[in-house]
Motif scaffolding. Structure first.
Motif, PDB file in Angstrom:
ATOM      1  N   GLN A  47      13.255  11.632  -0.663  1.00 44.45           N
ATOM      2  CA  GLN A  47      12.834  10.242  -0.855  1.00 44.45           C
ATOM      3  C   GLN A  47      11.771  10.173  -1.949  1.00 44.45           C
ATOM      4  O   GLN A  47      10.862  11.002  -1.997  1.00 44.45           O
ATOM      5  N   THR A  48      11.858   9.187  -2.832  1.00 46.12           N
ATOM      6  CA  THR A  48      10.898   9.035  -3.920  1.00 46.12           C
ATOM      7  C   THR A  48       9.593   8.448  -3.396  1.00 46.12           C
ATOM      8  O   THR A  48       9.571   7.344  -2.836  1.00 46.12           O
ATOM      9  N   ILE A  49       8.512   9.173  -3.556  1.00 51.08           N
ATOM     10  CA  ILE A  49       7.178   8.705  -3.159  1.00 51.08           C
ATOM     11  C   ILE A  49       6.554   7.917  -4.298  1.00 51.08           C
ATOM     12  O   ILE A  49       6.008   6.834  -4.108  1.00 51.08           O
ATOM     13  N   TRP A  50       6.619   8.479  -5.507  1.00 49.70           N
ATOM     14  CA  TRP A  50       6.220   7.744  -6.711  1.00 49.70           C
ATOM     15  C   TRP A  50       6.883   8.350  -7.927  1.00 49.70           C
ATOM     16  O   TRP A  50       7.329   9.496  -7.906  1.00 49.70           O
ATOM     17  N   SER A  51       6.972   7.548  -8.978  1.00 45.79           N
ATOM     18  CA  SER A  51       7.541   7.986 -10.253  1.00 45.79           C
ATOM     19  C   SER A  51       6.723   7.343 -11.362  1.00 45.79           C
ATOM     20  O   SER A  51       6.656   6.116 -11.452  1.00 45.79           O
ATOM     21  N   LYS A  52       6.081   8.171 -12.198  1.00 50.43           N
ATOM     22  CA  LYS A  52       5.173   7.640 -13.214  1.00 50.43           C
ATOM     23  C   LYS A  52       5.358   8.385 -14.537  1.00 50.43           C
ATOM     24  O   LYS A  52       5.574   9.595 -14.541  1.00 50.43           O
ATOM     25  N   LYS A  53       5.227   7.655 -15.623  1.00 44.46           N
ATOM     26  CA  LYS A  53       5.289   8.266 -16.948  1.00 44.46           C
ATOM     27  C   LYS A  53       3.905   8.822 -17.285  1.00 44.46           C
ATOM     28  O   LYS A  53       3.000   8.087 -17.692  1.00 44.46           O
ATOM     29  N   LEU A  54       3.756  10.131 -17.120  1.00 46.49           N
ATOM     30  CA  LEU A  54       2.453  10.771 -17.281  1.00 46.49           C
ATOM     31  C   LEU A  54       2.342  11.552 -18.591  1.00 46.49           C
ATOM     32  O   LEU A  54       1.267  12.038 -18.927  1.00 46.49           O
ATOM     33  N   HIS A  55       3.453  11.701 -19.312  1.00 49.86           N
ATOM     34  CA  HIS A  55       3.442  12.349 -20.626  1.00 49.86           C
ATOM     35  C   HIS A  55       4.262  11.506 -21.596  1.00 49.86           C
ATOM     36  O   HIS A  55       5.116  10.710 -21.185  1.00 49.86           O
ATOM     37  N   LYS A  56       4.022  11.710 -22.888  1.00 48.79           N
ATOM     38  CA  LYS A  56       4.740  10.951 -23.909  1.00 48.79           C
ATOM     39  C   LYS A  56       6.131  11.515 -24.174  1.00 48.79           C
ATOM     40  O   LYS A  56       7.001  10.799 -24.677  1.00 48.79           O
ATOM     41  N   GLN A  57       6.309  12.823 -23.869  1.00 49.81           N
ATOM     42  CA  GLN A  57       7.594  13.467 -24.110  1.00 49.81           C
ATOM     43  C   GLN A  57       7.951  14.379 -22.941  1.00 49.81           C
ATOM     44  O   GLN A  57       7.294  14.352 -21.902  1.00 49.81           O
ATOM     45  N   LYS A  58       8.973  15.187 -23.120  1.00 49.11           N
ATOM     46  CA  LYS A  58       9.521  16.016 -22.038  1.00 49.11           C
ATOM     47  C   LYS A  58       8.448  16.829 -21.311  1.00 49.11           C
ATOM     48  O   LYS A  58       7.577  17.434 -21.934  1.00 49.11           O
ATOM     49  N   TYR A  90       8.409  11.453 -17.554  1.00 52.12           N
ATOM     50  CA  TYR A  90       8.100  11.026 -16.193  1.00 52.12           C
ATOM     51  C   TYR A  90       7.915  12.238 -15.284  1.00 52.12           C
ATOM     52  O   TYR A  90       8.574  13.264 -15.449  1.00 52.12           O
ATOM     53  N   ILE A  91       7.007  12.090 -14.306  1.00 51.77           N
ATOM     54  CA  ILE A  91       6.901  13.018 -13.186  1.00 51.77           C
ATOM     55  C   ILE A  91       7.202  12.229 -11.922  1.00 51.77           C
ATOM     56  O   ILE A  91       6.657  11.146 -11.707  1.00 51.77           O
ATOM     57  N   VAL A  92       8.107  12.781 -11.121  1.00 53.27           N
ATOM     58  CA  VAL A  92       8.527  12.129  -9.884  1.00 53.27           C
ATOM     59  C   VAL A  92       8.046  12.971  -8.712  1.00 53.27           C
ATOM     60  O   VAL A  92       8.183  14.195  -8.710  1.00 53.27           O
ATOM     61  N   SER A  98       0.602  19.894 -15.386  1.00 53.99           N
ATOM     62  CA  SER A  98       1.876  19.583 -16.042  1.00 53.99           C
ATOM     63  C   SER A  98       1.738  19.910 -17.524  1.00 53.99           C
ATOM     64  O   SER A  98       0.692  19.692 -18.127  1.00 53.99           O
ATOM     65  N   ALA A  99       2.816  20.449 -18.097  1.00 48.66           N
ATOM     66  CA  ALA A  99       2.841  20.789 -19.517  1.00 48.66           C
ATOM     67  C   ALA A  99       3.959  20.002 -20.185  1.00 48.66           C
ATOM     68  O   ALA A  99       4.967  19.668 -19.553  1.00 48.66           O
ATOM     69  N   SER A 100       3.785  19.732 -21.474  1.00 53.47           N
ATOM     70  CA  SER A 100       4.749  18.870 -22.157  1.00 53.47           C
ATOM     71  C   SER A 100       4.881  19.260 -23.619  1.00 53.47           C
ATOM     72  O   SER A 100       3.986  19.887 -24.208  1.00 53.47           O
ATOM     73  N   VAL A 101       6.007  18.843 -24.213  1.00 56.96           N
ATOM     74  CA  VAL A 101       6.168  19.025 -25.651  1.00 56.96           C
ATOM     75  C   VAL A 101       5.343  18.006 -26.435  1.00 56.96           C
ATOM     76  O   VAL A 101       5.359  18.018 -27.667  1.00 56.96           O
ATOM     77  N   ASP A 102       4.593  17.135 -25.734  1.00 57.68           N
ATOM     78  CA  ASP A 102       3.684  16.212 -26.432  1.00 57.68           C
ATOM     79  C   ASP A 102       2.366  16.884 -26.820  1.00 57.68           C
ATOM     80  O   ASP A 102       1.396  16.223 -27.168  1.00 57.68           O
ATOM     81  N   HIS A 103       2.324  18.237 -26.753  1.00 53.94           N
ATOM     82  CA  HIS A 103       1.187  19.062 -27.175  1.00 53.94           C
ATOM     83  C   HIS A 103       0.044  19.080 -26.161  1.00 53.94           C
ATOM     84  O   HIS A 103      -1.066  19.500 -26.496  1.00 53.94           O
ATOM     85  N   THR A 104       0.280  18.631 -24.924  1.00 59.91           N
ATOM     86  CA  THR A 104      -0.802  18.625 -23.943  1.00 59.91           C
ATOM     87  C   THR A 104      -0.400  19.329 -22.652  1.00 59.91           C
ATOM     88  O   THR A 104       0.778  19.410 -22.296  1.00 59.91           O
ATOM     89  N   VAL A 105      -1.438  19.816 -21.964  1.00 57.38           N
ATOM     90  CA  VAL A 105      -1.349  20.216 -20.563  1.00 57.38           C
ATOM     91  C   VAL A 105      -2.353  19.346 -19.826  1.00 57.38           C
ATOM     92  O   VAL A 105      -3.488  19.173 -20.282  1.00 57.38           O
TER      93      VAL A 105
END
Length: 368
Positions: free
Chosen positions: A166-177, A157-159, A193-200
């Motif tokens: 205050q939370t404006i939005w929270s969305k799951k934008l990657h499959k992993q950390k 998730y990226i928040v 955003s970079a992730s251990v799901d092998h993507t930027v």
């Protein structure tokens, strides 16, 4: 010179000969860097570091134990140490607070995004709850122009928070950390955003719906530790994977420009190695973790700090600590002038500077 700077600022190509003319003086200075301060304030390894945005002598460093030290690199007397929460307090990322540089914002394994007052007053939790089991924050950045704080967590998730938390939005934008989030220094609506799901992934903060709304998806063969926009003009993106690839992508379509093969494999008890930019030229600094299985490995290879020319992919110089332990240098960041380099090596902090600059600072201190 004005013409060259204009072309560089707008991401335009200049001839290799002229590029060398601009880069060579910087490389010459880098070859003169020596370790001028060696600080060991923590009982656990360093995990994050940032230079102060306006004071060139101030450096803030976080540890796996949640400790924070504010280092004054011009003296050995004014360092401030703030105790952390221990093993569960590991600081994964940190950012000076753009609304007030007396504060630093951290993303931590204790499950919080926290605003720390470097004057020693009360800290403020912006998001999360301390010691949340199985959940933590792993990246953070903030934008003054958008009044927004971005933080990524260990489940993808990226928040987006306001400066008040205050939370404006929270969305799951990657499959992993999510290992890294960063606003572009050029376009204030753009972030990566970079992730251990092998993507930027690259995003327009004004148009976030779901993980399919990314502007570009940059594939990697391994998990990705970091993705930094170039400091010269913001038109390049530098990524470091968890094995042996450093990649450079170029705007506006974020096409792969170059891959540099380099040994920096992931190891659980070592802070992930992250390549970063020099502020004045597109030179890359990264710690080396020698690997006998890596092509070109030589027996007795040292754990150096390597500097590459991003245009040619060539190694232009290596920095080697000449005394004490020779650990793996996981983190490296130049100050905003490019004069000094801060490194995280295990539980040690190294401050590199040219010998003549360091000598001048010492003379000024004696005069005081």
């Amino acid at each position: 010179m004005f013409h060259l700077l204009y072309k560089t600022n707008y991401g335009m190509k200049i001839s290799p000969k002229l590029k060398h003319t601009l880069t060579n003086p910087v490389v010459t200075q880098l070859c003169q860097l020596r370790v001028c301060r060696y600080i060991t304030p923590f009982n656990r390894r360093t995990t994050a570091l940032e230079w102060h945005p306006s004071n060139p002598n101030l450096l803030v460093v976080g540890s796996k134990g949640g400790d924070i030290i504010l280092c004054d690199t011009s003296t050995v007397k004014n360092d401030k140490l703030f105790a952390g929460d221990g093993e569960r307090g590991s600081i994964q990322a940190m950012k000076f607070w753009p609304w007030n540089n007396s504060f630093v914002c951290t993303a931590s394994v204790n499950g919080t995004v926290t605003l720390h007052d470097l004057e020693g007053r009360q800290s403020q939790i912006l998001s999360g709850t301390k010691n949340s089991m199985g959940f933590w924050y792993s990246s953070v950045d903030a934008s003054l122009s958008h009044s927004a704080v971005l933080t990524g967590d260990n489940i993808g998730y990226i928040v987006c928070l306001s400066e008040k938390g205050q939370t404006i939005w929270s969305k799951k934008l990657h499959k992993q950390k999510v290992t890294h989030v960063e606003f572009s220094p050029r376009e204030n609506w753009l972030f990566c955003s970079a992730s251990v799901d092998h993507t930027v992934r690259l995003w327009d903060i004004r148009m976030i719906k779901n993980n399919k709304s990314s502007l570009a998806v940059l594939q990697h063969n391994k998990g990705v530790n970091s993705a930094y926009f170039s400091l010269t003009n913001g038109c390049r993106l530098l990524t470091t994977d968890q094995h042996s690839d450093i990649k450079i992508f170029s705007a506006p379509e974020w096409r792969l420009e170059r891959t540099i093969h380099h040994p920096h494999r992931f190891f659980e008890d070592v802070t992930p190695i992250k390549a970063s930019w020099h502020p004045l030229q597109d030179l890359i600094v990264v710690g080396r973790y020698p690997d006998q299985n890596f092509p070109g490995y030589k027996s007795g290879e040292r754990r150096t700090v390597d500097i590459f020319d991003s245009d040619s992919g060539e190694l232009v110089t290596k920095l080697l600590k000449l005394y004490g332990s020779s650990g793996i240098v996981s983190l490296n960041k130049f100050d905003h002038s490019g004069e000094a380099l801060a490194s995280g090596m295990g539980d040690n902090i190294l401050i590199w500077n040219r010998e003549e600059v360091f000598a001048q600072k010492q003379e000024r201190l004696k005069d005081k």
